[in-house]
Design a protein around this motif. Sequence first.
Motif, mmCIF file in Angstrom:
data_model
loop_
_atom_site.group_PDB
_atom_site.id
_atom_site.type_symbol
_atom_site.label_atom_id
_atom_site.label_comp_id
_atom_site.label_asym_id
_atom_site.label_seq_id
_atom_site.Cartn_x
_atom_site.Cartn_y
_atom_site.Cartn_z
ATOM 1 N N LEU A 57 0.866 -1.168 0.000
ATOM 2 C CA LEU A 57 0.000 0.000 0.000
ATOM 3 C C LEU A 57 0.905 1.221 0.000
ATOM 4 C CD1 LEU A 57 -2.974 0.994 0.253
ATOM 5 C CD2 LEU A 57 -2.624 0.981 2.730
ATOM 6 N N LEU A 58 0.715 2.087 -0.973
ATOM 7 C CA LEU A 58 1.497 3.317 -1.078
ATOM 8 C C LEU A 58 0.682 4.433 -0.447
ATOM 9 C CD1 LEU A 58 4.146 4.428 -2.288
ATOM 10 C CD2 LEU A 58 2.834 4.995 -4.335
ATOM 11 N N LEU A 59 1.265 5.098 0.549
ATOM 12 C CA LEU A 59 0.577 6.146 1.299
ATOM 13 C C LEU A 59 1.397 7.419 1.329
ATOM 14 C CD1 LEU A 59 -0.384 4.077 4.486
ATOM 15 C CD2 LEU A 59 -1.940 4.819 2.674
ATOM 16 N N PRO A 60 0.730 8.576 1.450
ATOM 17 C CA PRO A 60 1.484 9.798 1.731
ATOM 18 C C PRO A 60 2.200 9.611 3.080
ATOM 19 C CG PRO A 60 -0.760 10.322 1.052
ATOM 20 C CD PRO A 60 -0.700 8.842 1.263
ATOM 21 N N ASP A 61 3.378 10.191 3.219
ATOM 22 C CA ASP A 61 4.176 10.037 4.445
ATOM 23 C C ASP A 61 3.361 10.325 5.705
ATOM 24 O OD1 ASP A 61 6.446 9.330 3.034
ATOM 25 O OD2 ASP A 61 7.356 11.330 3.147
ATOM 26 N N HIS A 62 2.557 11.387 5.697
ATOM 27 C CA HIS A 62 1.825 11.765 6.908
ATOM 28 C C HIS A 62 0.791 10.713 7.300
ATOM 29 C CE1 HIS A 62 -1.820 13.122 4.733
ATOM 30 N NE2 HIS A 62 -0.958 13.518 3.816
ATOM 31 N N ASP A 63 0.236 9.965 6.336
ATOM 32 C CA ASP A 63 -0.719 8.904 6.666
ATOM 33 C C ASP A 63 -0.012 7.649 7.190
ATOM 34 O OD1 ASP A 63 -2.977 10.348 6.055
ATOM 35 O OD2 ASP A 63 -3.154 9.565 4.012
ATOM 36 N N ALA A 64 1.223 7.426 6.773
ATOM 37 C CA ALA A 64 1.976 6.242 7.203
ATOM 38 C C ALA A 64 2.658 6.448 8.556
ATOM 39 C CB ALA A 64 3.022 5.874 6.148
ATOM 40 N N ALA A 65 2.695 7.682 9.035
ATOM 41 C CA ALA A 65 3.351 7.962 10.317
ATOM 42 C C ALA A 65 2.687 7.158 11.428
ATOM 43 C CB ALA A 65 3.271 9.453 10.624
ATOM 44 N N GLY A 66 3.489 6.511 12.250
ATOM 45 C CA GLY A 66 2.983 5.746 13.378
ATOM 46 C C GLY A 66 2.720 4.280 13.081
ATOM 47 N N LEU A 67 2.857 3.867 11.818
ATOM 48 C CA LEU A 67 2.674 2.454 11.478
ATOM 49 C C LEU A 67 3.905 1.648 11.889
ATOM 50 C CD1 LEU A 67 1.024 2.502 7.949
ATOM 51 C CD2 LEU A 67 0.079 1.519 10.020
ATOM 52 N N ASN A 68 3.670 0.454 12.386
ATOM 53 C CA ASN A 68 4.750 -0.426 12.823
ATOM 54 C C ASN A 68 4.525 -1.838 12.296
ATOM 55 O OD1 ASN A 68 6.218 1.387 14.701
ATOM 56 N ND2 ASN A 68 4.225 1.435 15.698
ATOM 57 N N VAL A 69 5.590 -2.629 12.294
ATOM 58 C CA VAL A 69 5.500 -4.032 11.912
ATOM 59 C C VAL A 69 4.410 -4.693 12.752
ATOM 60 C CG1 VAL A 69 6.735 -6.233 11.873
ATOM 61 C CG2 VAL A 69 7.912 -4.143 11.212
ATOM 62 N N ARG A 70 3.615 -5.521 12.124
ATOM 63 C CA ARG A 70 2.510 -6.288 12.705
ATOM 64 C C ARG A 70 1.249 -5.485 12.940
ATOM 65 N NH1 ARG A 70 3.458 -11.708 14.569
ATOM 66 N NH2 ARG A 70 5.578 -12.244 14.042
ATOM 67 N N ASP A 71 1.228 -4.193 12.612
ATOM 68 C CA ASP A 71 -0.027 -3.453 12.659
ATOM 69 C C ASP A 71 -0.961 -4.037 11.609
ATOM 70 O OD1 ASP A 71 0.662 -1.737 14.699
ATOM 71 O OD2 ASP A 71 1.198 -0.074 13.376
ATOM 72 N N ARG A 72 -2.246 -3.963 11.870
ATOM 73 C CA ARG A 72 -3.230 -4.477 10.927
ATOM 74 C C ARG A 72 -3.752 -3.368 10.026
ATOM 75 N NH1 ARG A 72 -7.824 -5.809 13.114
ATOM 76 N NH2 ARG A 72 -7.401 -4.662 15.004
ATOM 77 N N VAL A 73 -4.081 -3.761 8.801
ATOM 78 C CA VAL A 73 -4.625 -2.839 7.801
ATOM 79 C C VAL A 73 -5.758 -3.561 7.077
ATOM 80 C CG1 VAL A 73 -4.121 -1.504 5.720
ATOM 81 C CG2 VAL A 73 -2.358 -1.784 7.452
ATOM 82 N N THR A 74 -6.875 -2.884 6.903
ATOM 83 C CA THR A 74 -7.963 -3.437 6.103
ATOM 84 C C THR A 74 -7.981 -2.701 4.776
ATOM 85 O OG1 THR A 74 -9.262 -3.951 8.073
ATOM 86 C CG2 THR A 74 -10.443 -3.890 5.974
ATOM 87 N N VAL A 75 -7.837 -3.459 3.693
ATOM 88 C CA VAL A 75 -7.849 -2.888 2.340
ATOM 89 C C VAL A 75 -8.720 -3.783 1.467
ATOM 90 C CG1 VAL A 75 -6.465 -2.126 0.372
ATOM 91 C CG2 VAL A 75 -5.440 -2.147 2.637
ATOM 92 N N ALA A 76 -9.598 -3.179 0.713
ATOM 93 C CA ALA A 76 -10.447 -3.910 -0.238
ATOM 94 C C ALA A 76 -11.172 -5.072 0.449
ATOM 95 C CB ALA A 76 -9.619 -4.401 -1.418
ATOM 96 N N GLY A 77 -11.619 -4.845 1.687
ATOM 97 C CA GLY A 77 -12.387 -5.849 2.407
ATOM 98 C C GLY A 77 -11.576 -6.981 3.014
ATOM 99 N N ASN A 78 -10.263 -6.933 2.903
ATOM 100 C CA ASN A 78 -9.404 -7.980 3.454
ATOM 101 C C ASN A 78 -8.499 -7.421 4.540
ATOM 102 O OD1 ASN A 78 -10.218 -10.153 1.715
ATOM 103 N ND2 ASN A 78 -9.080 -9.136 0.092
ATOM 104 N N GLN A 79 -8.222 -8.261 5.558
ATOM 105 C CA GLN A 79 -7.304 -7.873 6.621
ATOM 106 C C GLN A 79 -5.890 -8.263 6.231
ATOM 107 O OE1 GLN A 79 -7.542 -7.493 10.456
ATOM 108 N NE2 GLN A 79 -9.468 -6.404 10.224
#
Length: 113
Positions: A57-79
């Motif tokens: 997932l390509l994000l603007p830097d400010h949206d990716a701030a605070g993300l860490n390994v093993r964080d969860r993301v829901t995209v297109a209905g999938n975890q």
Amino acid sequence: MIGAGDFGVFFNPNDFGTLATLHLSAGDKQVTGIFNNPQQTAKLKGGGFVEGDKASLLLPDHDAAGLNVRDRVTVAGNQWQLVRTPVPEGSGLTRVYLGAKDAKQSSNPAIQY
């Protein structure tokens, strides 16, 4: 030349953008990114297909701030789960590499970093 102010065109859900939810310890955060899913192949007009190698997932830097390994993301209905530290690309964008999220997986790494 494309500048940071031009990203809105690319991240528009009516164009290339995909809505995503970042599940952070501080709470859920709604963002729009450009999702690359290697399971979605592109067929070529002359035959064959093009396939990616890693979901990201390509994000603007400010949206990716605070993300860490093993964080969860829901995209297109999938975890999904972050499989490595987000990678700033130096252009105001950060690439987040994703792996399949399984409910049986621990949210804590087995190896201490």
